[in-house]
Design a protein around this motif. Structure first.
Motif, PDB file in Angstrom:
ATOM      1  N   PHE A  52       0.811  -1.080   0.110  1.00 24.69           N
ATOM      2  CA  PHE A  52      -0.086   0.182  -0.029  1.00 24.69           C
ATOM      3  C   PHE A  52       0.772   1.391  -0.048  1.00 24.69           C
ATOM      4  N   TYR A  53       1.931   1.173   0.922  1.00 25.69           N
ATOM      5  CA  TYR A  53       2.642   2.420   0.775  1.00 25.69           C
ATOM      6  C   TYR A  53       3.872   2.389  -0.066  1.00 25.69           C
ATOM      7  N   ASN A  54       4.254   1.287  -0.786  1.00 32.40           N
ATOM      8  CA  ASN A  54       4.837   1.326  -2.031  1.00 32.40           C
ATOM      9  C   ASN A  54       4.192   1.932  -3.046  1.00 32.40           C
ATOM     10  N   VAL A  55       3.031   1.801  -3.330  1.00 34.98           N
ATOM     11  CA  VAL A  55       2.414   2.510  -4.542  1.00 34.98           C
ATOM     12  C   VAL A  55       2.164   3.867  -4.185  1.00 34.98           C
ATOM     13  N   ARG A  56       1.964   4.045  -2.862  1.00 40.18           N
ATOM     14  CA  ARG A  56       1.947   5.618  -2.717  1.00 40.18           C
ATOM     15  C   ARG A  56       3.295   6.477  -2.874  1.00 40.18           C
ATOM     16  N   ARG A  57       4.366   5.481  -2.655  1.00 38.80           N
ATOM     17  CA  ARG A  57       5.707   6.405  -2.739  1.00 38.80           C
ATOM     18  C   ARG A  57       5.886   6.306  -4.234  1.00 38.80           C
ATOM     19  N   ARG A  58       5.690   5.591  -4.978  1.00 39.53           N
ATOM     20  CA  ARG A  58       5.657   5.468  -6.449  1.00 39.53           C
ATOM     21  C   ARG A  58       5.094   6.789  -7.059  1.00 39.53           C
ATOM     22  N   GLN A  59       3.754   6.959  -6.436  1.00 35.20           N
ATOM     23  CA  GLN A  59       2.842   8.108  -7.123  1.00 35.20           C
ATOM     24  C   GLN A  59       3.618   9.406  -6.682  1.00 35.20           C
ATOM     25  N   LEU A  60       4.071   9.441  -5.569  1.00 36.38           N
ATOM     26  CA  LEU A  60       4.786  10.691  -4.650  1.00 36.38           C
ATOM     27  C   LEU A  60       5.990  11.079  -5.769  1.00 36.38           C
ATOM     28  N   VAL A  61       6.953  10.021  -5.855  1.00 40.64           N
ATOM     29  CA  VAL A  61       8.114  10.605  -6.529  1.00 40.64           C
ATOM     30  C   VAL A  61       7.879  11.154  -8.051  1.00 40.64           C
ATOM     31  N   HIS A  62       6.834  10.752  -8.577  1.00 38.62           N
ATOM     32  CA  HIS A  62       6.322  11.445 -10.005  1.00 38.62           C
ATOM     33  C   HIS A  62       5.452  12.711  -9.731  1.00 38.62           C
ATOM     34  N   VAL A 100       8.242  22.882   8.510  1.00 34.62           N
ATOM     35  CA  VAL A 100       7.140  21.954   8.109  1.00 34.62           C
ATOM     36  C   VAL A 100       6.905  20.917   9.276  1.00 34.62           C
ATOM     37  N   LEU A 101       5.995  20.880   9.955  1.00 38.75           N
ATOM     38  CA  LEU A 101       5.954  19.641  10.811  1.00 38.75           C
ATOM     39  C   LEU A 101       4.836  18.453  10.331  1.00 38.75           C
ATOM     40  N   HIS A 102       5.390  17.305  10.462  1.00 39.07           N
ATOM     41  CA  HIS A 102       4.411  16.387   9.936  1.00 39.07           C
ATOM     42  C   HIS A 102       3.683  15.503  10.990  1.00 39.07           C
ATOM     43  N   LEU A 103       2.360  15.719  10.962  1.00 39.36           N
ATOM     44  CA  LEU A 103       1.690  15.014  12.273  1.00 39.36           C
ATOM     45  C   LEU A 103       1.502  13.575  11.852  1.00 39.36           C
ATOM     46  N   HIS A 104       1.360  13.159  10.946  1.00 45.85           N
ATOM     47  CA  HIS A 104       0.979  11.722  10.348  1.00 45.85           C
ATOM     48  C   HIS A 104       2.106  10.953  10.056  1.00 45.85           C
ATOM     49  N   GLY A 105       3.289  11.429   9.989  1.00 47.30           N
ATOM     50  CA  GLY A 105       4.658  10.927   9.553  1.00 47.30           C
ATOM     51  C   GLY A 105       5.009  11.212   8.138  1.00 47.30           C
ATOM     52  N   GLU A 106       5.934  10.390   7.613  1.00 47.33           N
ATOM     53  CA  GLU A 106       6.216  10.761   6.231  1.00 47.33           C
ATOM     54  C   GLU A 106       6.507   9.552   5.570  1.00 47.33           C
ATOM     55  N   LEU A 107       6.190   9.617   4.160  1.00 49.34           N
ATOM     56  CA  LEU A 107       6.208   8.352   3.261  1.00 49.34           C
ATOM     57  C   LEU A 107       7.598   8.278   2.741  1.00 49.34           C
ATOM     58  N   MET A 108       8.374   9.177   3.057  1.00 50.51           N
ATOM     59  CA  MET A 108       9.795   8.952   2.612  1.00 50.51           C
ATOM     60  C   MET A 108      10.808   8.584   3.752  1.00 50.51           C
ATOM     61  N   GLU A 125      16.943   5.645  -4.760  1.00 54.14           N
ATOM     62  CA  GLU A 125      17.089   4.421  -5.533  1.00 54.14           C
ATOM     63  C   GLU A 125      16.246   3.083  -5.078  1.00 54.14           C
ATOM     64  N   LYS A 126      15.802   3.289  -3.794  1.00 55.49           N
ATOM     65  CA  LYS A 126      14.998   2.377  -3.213  1.00 55.49           C
ATOM     66  C   LYS A 126      13.723   2.705  -2.529  1.00 55.49           C
ATOM     67  N   ILE A 127      12.741   2.723  -3.178  1.00 56.18           N
ATOM     68  CA  ILE A 127      11.457   3.215  -2.488  1.00 56.18           C
ATOM     69  C   ILE A 127      10.412   1.989  -2.261  1.00 56.18           C
ATOM     70  N   GLU A 128      10.941   1.064  -2.703  1.00 60.69           N
ATOM     71  CA  GLU A 128       9.818   0.091  -2.343  1.00 60.69           C
ATOM     72  C   GLU A 128      10.451  -1.195  -1.219  1.00 60.69           C
ATOM     73  N   TYR A 129       9.591  -1.293  -0.178  1.00 59.24           N
ATOM     74  CA  TYR A 129      10.096  -2.173   0.707  1.00 59.24           C
ATOM     75  C   TYR A 129       9.344  -3.680   0.710  1.00 59.24           C
ATOM     76  N   THR A 130       9.774  -4.586   1.500  1.00 60.60           N
ATOM     77  CA  THR A 130       9.161  -5.732   1.482  1.00 60.60           C
ATOM     78  C   THR A 130       9.236  -6.123   3.091  1.00 60.60           C
ATOM     79  N   PRO A 143       6.748   1.436   7.586  1.00 61.48           N
ATOM     80  CA  PRO A 143       6.439   2.798   7.115  1.00 61.48           C
ATOM     81  C   PRO A 143       6.661   3.846   8.355  1.00 61.48           C
ATOM     82  N   HIS A 144       6.915   5.039   8.221  1.00 55.30           N
ATOM     83  CA  HIS A 144       7.364   5.981   9.317  1.00 55.30           C
ATOM     84  C   HIS A 144       5.721   6.755   9.467  1.00 55.30           C
ATOM     85  N   ILE A 145       4.668   6.107   9.555  1.00 57.74           N
ATOM     86  CA  ILE A 145       3.446   6.538   9.315  1.00 57.74           C
ATOM     87  C   ILE A 145       2.766   6.468  10.714  1.00 57.74           C
ATOM     88  N   VAL A 146       1.712   7.289  11.203  1.00 56.24           N
ATOM     89  CA  VAL A 146       0.921   7.276  12.207  1.00 56.24           C
ATOM     90  C   VAL A 146      -0.224   6.783  11.689  1.00 56.24           C
TER      91      VAL A 146
END
Ligand code: APR
Length: 230
Positions: A52-62, A100-108, A125-130, A143-146
């Motif tokens: 789920f977060y890999n997909v979101r990271r792929r979107q974010l880098v574009h 910038v203060l991130h309340l709910h964490g950071e995708l990167m 160079e490595k945005i996908e995790y298993t 993921p560093h997400i709240v």
């Protein structure tokens, strides 16, 4: 310089092509929160959560910051701008915002699921995790997400910023998720409160000056208003 505190949500990044959560077609129509964004989901099916977060990271880098992000940077010439974002993207930073203060964490960022909870930057160079990715101490990386049901460690810093605000602006958030939505209660009584959103948003206290536009157009209007009053 007056302190301008800006609370942003998913609508801030909508014009950058990143889905919101609760609009029609939003992320929570496509996924169940309890499957991908809770500690229980991570315990039950970490592979699905990582994907789920890999997909979101792929979107974010574009994705690119939109004019709304950029206009907020321009306001730093005249105001002490403090951004509190619920967004896990890095578009405020990439636009050039200083605070910038991130309340709910950071995708990167990823975090050790072990006791130290060390945080690591995601490298381009490595945005996908298993589930096999581990921190140097051998604990799984999450993921560093709240997630829903977890504490929001930055809420106390965020409430202190809101207490200091001379002007408060809310952009692109449905104000349905706590404790973020409760931050308004820390604002000093009577300070100007602006709300930028193309749709109706209920807030408490309900005395905001509404700018019923998308983020890009809305921040441009806000900027003109604020600069008139300097
Ligand atoms: N410009 C500004 N606002 C917009 C735009 C736009 N172009 N498009 C939509 N919006 C508004 C919607 O009208 C809505 O009020 O953005 C808001 C998005 O609300 P949500 O999808 O609920 O997102 P948000 O409030 O950020 O969600 C809070 O919930 O799922 C969790 O952790 C996640 O941080 C997120 C939190």
């Amino acid at each position: 310089m007056k302190t301008l505190v800006i609370l942003t949500g998913a609508g801030m990044s909508a014009e950058s092509g990143i889905s919101t959560f609760r609009d029609s077609g939003g992320l929570w129509e496509k996924f169940r929160i309890e499957d991908v964004a809770t500690p229980e989901a991570w315990a039950r099916n970490p592979a699905l959560v990582q994907e789920f977060y890999n997909v979101r990271r792929r979107q974010l880098v574009h994705a690119k910051p939109n004019n709304g992000h950029v206009s907020l940077v321009e306001l730093e010439k005249n105001f002490d701008v403090q951004i509190i974002t619920q967004n896990v993207d890095n578009l405020h930073e990439r636009a050039g915002s200083t605070n910038v203060l991130h309340l709910h964490g950071e995708l990167m960022k990823m975090r050790s699921a072990g006791p130290g909870q060390e945080v690591f930057d995601v490298q381009p160079e490595k945005i996908e995790y298993t589930i096999h990715d581990k921190c140097p101490k051998g604990y799984p990386l999450r993921p560093h997400i709240v997630w829903f049901g977890e504490e929001v460690p930055e809420i106390s810093n965020a409430s202190k910023l809101v207490e200091k605000a001379d002007i408060l602006v809310i952009i692109g958030t449905s104000m349905q998720v706590y404790p973020a939505a409760g931050l308004l209660h820390y604002a000093r009584p009577g300070i100007p409160l602006y709300l930028i959103d193309p749709n109706e948003v209920e807030i408490s206290p309900g005395r905001a000056i509404m700018i019923r536009k998308g983020a890009s157009e809305g921040v441009e209007i806000l900027k003109k208003e604020l600069l008139k009053k300097i």
